[in-house]
Design an enzyme around this catalytic site. Sequence first.
Site, mmCIF file in Angstrom:
data_model
loop_
_atom_site.group_PDB
_atom_site.id
_atom_site.type_symbol
_atom_site.label_atom_id
_atom_site.label_comp_id
_atom_site.label_asym_id
_atom_site.label_seq_id
_atom_site.Cartn_x
_atom_site.Cartn_y
_atom_site.Cartn_z
ATOM 1 N N ASN A 119 0.869 -1.169 0.000
ATOM 2 C CA ASN A 119 0.000 0.000 0.000
ATOM 3 C C ASN A 119 0.906 1.218 0.000
ATOM 4 O OD1 ASN A 119 -1.794 2.029 0.494
ATOM 5 N ND2 ASN A 119 -2.722 1.103 2.309
ATOM 6 N N ARG A 158 -2.466 -2.068 -3.587
ATOM 7 C CA ARG A 158 -3.685 -1.294 -3.374
ATOM 8 C C ARG A 158 -3.617 -0.076 -4.289
ATOM 9 N NH1 ARG A 158 -5.026 3.103 1.138
ATOM 10 N NH2 ARG A 158 -7.197 3.389 0.586
ATOM 11 N N ARG A 169 -11.227 15.659 7.672
ATOM 12 C CA ARG A 169 -12.017 16.085 6.508
ATOM 13 C C ARG A 169 -13.428 16.459 6.929
ATOM 14 N NH1 ARG A 169 -10.727 10.802 3.565
ATOM 15 N NH2 ARG A 169 -8.480 10.976 3.289
ATOM 16 N N GLU A 171 -8.042 -5.165 5.234
ATOM 17 C CA GLU A 171 -7.887 -4.834 3.809
ATOM 18 C C GLU A 171 -6.732 -5.599 3.181
ATOM 19 O OE1 GLU A 171 -8.428 -0.634 5.139
ATOM 20 O OE2 GLU A 171 -9.137 -0.357 3.094
#
Length: 398
Positions: free
Chosen positions: A7, A91, A241, A385
């Site tokens: 990743n 990924r 965010r 993941e």
Amino acid sequence: MNILVINCGSSSLKFQLIDAETEKQIAKGLCERIGIDGSQIVYQPAGGEKEETVTPMPDHTKAIELVLNALMNEKTGVVKSLDEIGAVGHRIVHGGEKFASSTIITDEVIEAIRACNDLAPLHNPANLIGIDACKKLMPDTPMVGVFDTAFHQTMPQHAYLYGLPYEYYEKYKVRRYGFHGTSHSYVSKRAAEILGKKYEDMKIIVCHLGNGASISAVENGRCVDTSMGLTPLEGLIMGTRSGDIDPAIIEFIAHKENKTIDEVMTILNKKSGVLGLSDNLSSDFRDLEKSYVAGEERGLRTILAFSYRVAKYIGAYAAAMNGVDAICFTAGVGENNPLVRKHVCEHLGYLGMTLDEEKNQVRGEDREISTPDSKVKALVVPTNEELAIARETFALVK
Ligand code: ADP
């Protein structure tokens, strides 16, 4: 077969080596500050000590070389040669409309990923650098790209179109894509397994609540809606965010504070969310929870606003699927924060969901947290993941 899962971010690289047959993790680690002073590699074989080594890493090729050396190290390594790594799973953040599933990486695929760079300018170029570095060091090892957006490609048009001039979709592919797809797919499947039901017959809502947070509606094994949009900025309130806001706020703040659009966008991405809402107390829910428990207003308002947004999306997605069988909580906050789960579930009585307060005290393990008579089930399902990427990779190369 051992699968190396990579990743790759702009200055970091996370890796795991996974035995695809047993699904056991063999080693894992992280390269930090690639291309910056003070770079270091953290490496840990399964069941062994964590090693941290500060060493120069001018680029990602050097970082991957160090990862491979660590995996093959005489004392602490876990393989003898590169031949023991059967494939690499990468990924990839954005696959646009081109990738609805994982794919073997070829030169054409690399070009197609590059064509999506516009849609994820911070992430896709870094992912490509990781692919390039692996190609140089392990030219004969097959590689697979696993896309964050792929699982969401089944969304119907009415869910992915924005209320904007249609030409922007036609010209620039401005639409909802969604992210964290690998996690939403893994967790929804796992929920069906835990409940002993057929995945293809279920309506599942997955709340992936980490630093980045998103929620998805999975009906009969297919994603039908998700909260992140063209970019990961939309939807839930996140660590830093903003999630959904009135778009006119951008212009309003730009005028009031004399800022450019780029500066306001940086505020929305890096200084908003629970960090901004808590008046810069923290983006980490452990700190926010302490503040809440101490009775501070800023901890309270932040946790309540965060949880309310999650509950609102659950309502929307129950409507989108005309019902819901199970609601799953996953990722850092979803797996480890009973307080947030409790505040989310407080809004869900109308669905016939009753939380079992005692079972809800779980952290980081699979568990049903609703009462036995709850019409809608609530579950904690830890995401994985890396394992999901290893599975996808193995399925394509075996
Ligand atoms: P990322 O999106 O960066 O992968 P994570 O899924 O790790 O983020 O989520 C980070 C959040 O999860 C933080 O707010 C942190 O408070 C929370 N978290 C992670 N682990 C724990 C834990 N063991 N106990 C409580 N909270 C945790």
